[in-house]
Scaffold this active site. Structure first.
Site, PDB file in Angstrom:
ATOM      1  N   ASP A 257       8.966  -0.274   5.273  1.00 45.52           N
ATOM      2  CA  ASP A 257       7.879   0.021   4.066  1.00 45.52           C
ATOM      3  C   ASP A 257       8.200  -0.922   2.898  1.00 45.52           C
ATOM      4  OD1 ASP A 257       6.145   3.132   3.244  1.00 45.52           O
ATOM      5  OD2 ASP A 257       5.787   0.843   2.835  1.00 45.52           O
TER       6      ASP A 257
HETATM    7  C1  GLC Z   1       2.908   1.456   0.925  1.00 45.30           C
HETATM    8  C2  GLC Z   1       2.711   2.659   1.838  1.00 45.30           C
HETATM    9  C3  GLC Z   1       2.734   2.031   3.250  1.00 45.30           C
HETATM   10  C4  GLC Z   1       1.830   0.773   3.190  1.00 45.30           C
HETATM   11  C5  GLC Z   1       2.607  -0.406   2.442  1.00 45.30           C
HETATM   12  C6  GLC Z   1       1.821  -1.565   2.161  1.00 45.30           C
HETATM   13  O1  GLC Z   1       3.821   1.939  -0.015  1.00 45.30           O
HETATM   14  O2  GLC Z   1       3.729   3.558   2.206  1.00 45.30           O
HETATM   15  O3  GLC Z   1       1.881   2.933   4.173  1.00 45.30           O
HETATM   16  O4  GLC Z   1       1.272   0.123   4.492  1.00 45.30           O
HETATM   17  O5  GLC Z   1       3.055   0.180   1.238  1.00 45.30           O
HETATM   18  O6  GLC Z   1       0.917  -1.347   1.436  1.00 45.30           O
END
Ligand code: GLC
Length: 716
Positions: A257
């Site tokens: 993430d």
């Molecule tokens: C965010 C989310 C994830 C998302 C990523 C990119 O913090 O937790 O679901 O795809 O970052 O935006």
């Protein structure tokens, strides 16, 4: 066919088989050859971001960048390289209903349709990976991201996520199932350490991910922000190396993430393949200084890390690039913001909206209704850009009010009053309530559109409210003084319908006994207003079923009664264990407001004649379902299993099969549902595996977890 043609046919076939095997060998050879031609620096630049949503390619070798985009229910507004965006880019696309709406359809084929639209639009927008589906278990009604997720039940998640992923990936785009694992709250999501039993992990929190990998063949998976048993999920040896890659044989890519990597050695050794987002919003942290960037080159050069560790990560990336034809070969063209996609969005909304209550058959509204008072700011609110990273810039969004205005007979008048204000900390507004009451008094029916909201000002990430990333709801109480509004309007007009938008359960106790009709509309996407209006007016027969329980009050919820939430000393212990959702309410004798699997129809169905047939360790169940009403419709046959004398504490019942059946008035069908051997197993911690306990089992058939209409016993 004469011998000559047979000979040619056989040759073609053998060439075909040979070429398939040869192609596979070629692709492996291609990958190995590419790998051998890469410098260490080139390999390392592939395992970390070089912009907000992409990793670097290697042009000299014909390796393109890997370009990713959110989100689970539509391709996110364009972010370009580090949000430097061409103002003329066309990024207004299809805003599909959110995950819980899709799950509420209980229609496996719609999962595939959903994924197909998402894959086509991602392809059109030049993306290689779409960062969805989000499938974390709905453990507490307070989680701000429940709207993105699917259910409290692992089987419903598994069956819906399979179609979704296949739909996306059949378009040559990689899905990214997230967030692995146990990311069931937003409060403290980047610091919390989750603790749970191995049995809860295996029976409840992992099955959706396992299905995504072993049955749907998902190409990528996203490591979660939180810790699990003391180690960050995005480089968690047990989750990533032991379970995901070793036990499940995952050959795809683990993407962290955004900002979820915290340690170079752990990321390298514990299964992280691509580090994303470490520099969220802080250009002072340039990409070469990522944990899996220049440092890795030095570690390999001075012999502290074997280059084979890096090679495995790059090999996985190249395999997925090859699988999605990024390294040559024919790529299916995309499609964007098409009428067909909008029709799919509408269909999913129509099948996902749930009729919770309908006394006096107040719904559907008949042509005798001459006047409708529509009340509530949610009736005019657009939701596509809300919620955080799952935002979509919709080509258009039909709100509930516009949907009704477009769908009612021409001689029906519609008035609108705001009723409440979606303003931070707003309370009941007497003047708005009086205005709504006056309108309700004059109308044949009143429709109050309330519930939750994503946020206040979507242009600001931090302006989230209730259903949004990075935040959880403070409680289940209706915000903005909606309770007072509903109680006042129902006094003024007994023919009042309450429509609830949002990600899940809300406390209805102050008015539920007075309100004759209640509809759960979730965030139903760009055609949500059309779908809602068609249901309210009887043009579509509702067939949605709750994919999560709606407790009467927060304290009734297992996670809050037995478990910890949000945390104690930085840890959250899932003491409720496997007793999540209906597994808790049924087993502990707590009656929810509306049960898992509940949803009404404008017609009636009869489920009967359950018979069982053993097929080895499996059981084939057969039921008869009949539409005994006067309107065509769909019902979801749900099969639950109960073990009569378990050796461990087990839920009173567990969903183990379901099928959505469409029937004309008077039509009857015999439906077969297979219960695999796994349906009769539980996870034994002493044996460290799923086991079957010989004995008697009840198979329970019904159209909701609290409406069982047929049952049969079997000895297994
Ligand atoms: C965010 C989310 C994830 C998302 C990523 C990119 O913090 O937790 O679901 O795809 O970052 O935006």
């Amino acid at each position: 066919m004469n011998s000559k043609w047979i000979y040619i046919a056989l040759c073609t076939l053998s060439i075909g088989n040979h070429s398939f095997a040869q192609k596979k060998a070629t692709s492996e050879q291609t990958i190995e050859k590419l790998l051998q031609r890469m410098t260490l620096q080139e390999k390392v630049q592939m395992i970390h971001a070089n912009s907000s949503f992409a990793t670097a390619g290697i042009p000299r070798l014909g390796i393109p960048p890997l370009i990713m985009s959110d989100g689970p229910h539509g391709v996110r507004v364009e972010h370009g390289n580090d949000w430097i965006v061409d103002k003329n880019v066309n990024d207004s696309g299809t805003y599909l209903p959110t995950g819980n709406t899709l799950a509420a359809t209980w229609n496996k084929s719609l999962g595939y349709s959903f994924g197909t639209v998402l894959g086509k639009e991602a392809k059109y927008r030049g993306k290689d990976v779409i960062l969805g589906p989000g499938i974390n278990i709905i453990r507490t009604p307070l989680n701000g991201r429940n709207f993105e997720y699917l259910s409290e039940d692992p089987l419903l998640i598994s069956k819906m996520v399979t179609g979704y992923i296949k739909g996306v990936q059949d378009q040559g785009i990689s899905a990214c199932v997230k967030h692995f694992a146990a990311n069931n709250q937003e409060i403290q999501r980047t610091s919390i350490n989750v603790q749970m039993s191995e049995r809860a992990l295996r029976e409840i929190y992992l099955p959706g991910f396992k299905t995504a990998v072993t049955e749907a063949g998902v190409n990528t998976i996203m490591g979660a922000y939180n810790k699990f048993r003391g180690q960050w999920c995005s480089h968690n040896n047990y989750l990533l190396n032991q379970i995901l890659k070793k036990e499940w044989g995952f050959k795809g890519i683990v993407i962290s993430d955004w900002g979820a990597v915290h340690n170079t050695t752990e990321a390298l050794m514990n299964g992280t393949d691509i580090e994303m987002g470490t520099d969220i919003g802080s250009p002072a942290f340039p990409y070469p200084q990522f944990y899996m960037a220049d440092t890795v080159v030095k570690l390999v050069q001075n012999g502290q890390i074997a280059e084979s560790i890096v090679n495995d990560k790059v090999r996985r990336i190249l395999r997925i690039m090859n699988k999605t034809h990024m390294l040559g070969g024919k790529r299916i063209p995309g499609a964007y913001a098409t009428k067909t996609h909008q029709q799919v969005a509408q269909k999913i909304a129509e099948e996902g909206i749930v009729l919770l209550k309908n006394e006096r058959n107040l719904l559907p509204l008949t042509n005798t209704i001459q006047s409708i008072a529509v009340i509530g700011e949610n009736a005019v609110r657009k939701n596509a850009m809300g919620g955080g990273s799952s935002q979509v810039k919709a080509t258009y969004e039909i709100t509930p009010l516009v949907g009704l205005q477009q769908q009612v007979p021409h001689n029906t008048t519609i008035t609108y009053s705001k009723g409440y204000s979606i303003v931070r900390n707003a309370t009941a507004d007497t003047s708005l309530i009086n205005e709504a009451v006056a309108a309700a008094k004059k109308a044949d029916v009143a429709i109050i559109v309330g519930g939750w909201v994503h946020g206040y000002d979507y242009t600001k990430w931090s302006d989230n409210a209730y259903d949004a990333e990075d935040t959880d709801k403070p409680d289940m109480n209706m915000p903005f003084g909606q309770d007072a509004l509903i109680k006042a309007v129902i006094q003024a007009n007994p023919n009042t319908i309450v429509v609830l938008m949002g990600g899940g359960a809300i406390d209805m106790r102050q008015w539920i006994h007075q309100v004759p009709a209640i509809v759960q509309a979730w965030y139903p996407g760009m055609e949500g207003g059309t779908a809602l209006a068609r249901i309210l007016l009887g043009k579509v027969n509702p067939s949605g079923k709750l994919p999560m329980s709606f407790p009467k009050q927060l304290s009734d919820c297992g996670a809050h009664k037995l478990g910890e939430y949000p945390s104690k000393n930085g840890e959250v212990r899932y003491n409720e264990d496997i007793f999540v959702g209906y597994r808790y309410y049924d087993t502990y004798g707590v009656t929810p407001q509306f049960a898992f699997g509940h949803g009404l129809s404008y017609t009636q169905f009869n489920i009967s004649g359950l018979s069982l047939k053993k097929i080895g360790k499996q059981v084939m169940a057969s039921v008869t379902i009949r539409n005994t009403g006067t309107m065509a419709g769909a019902e979801v046959i749900q099969l639950y299993v109960n073990e009569v004398k378990p050796v461990v504490k087990r839920p009173t019942k567990e969903l183990k099969a379901f099928e959505k059946v469409f029937l004309a008035p008077g039509q009857q069908k015999q439906v077969q549902l297979l219960l695999p051997a796994e349906a009769f197993e539980y996870y034994s911690e002493p044996h460290k595996k799923f086991v079957h306990q010989p004995g008697q089992y009840w198979i329970l058939a019904g159209n909701s977890s609290d409406k069982i209409t047929a049952k049969a016993a079997i000895q297994l």
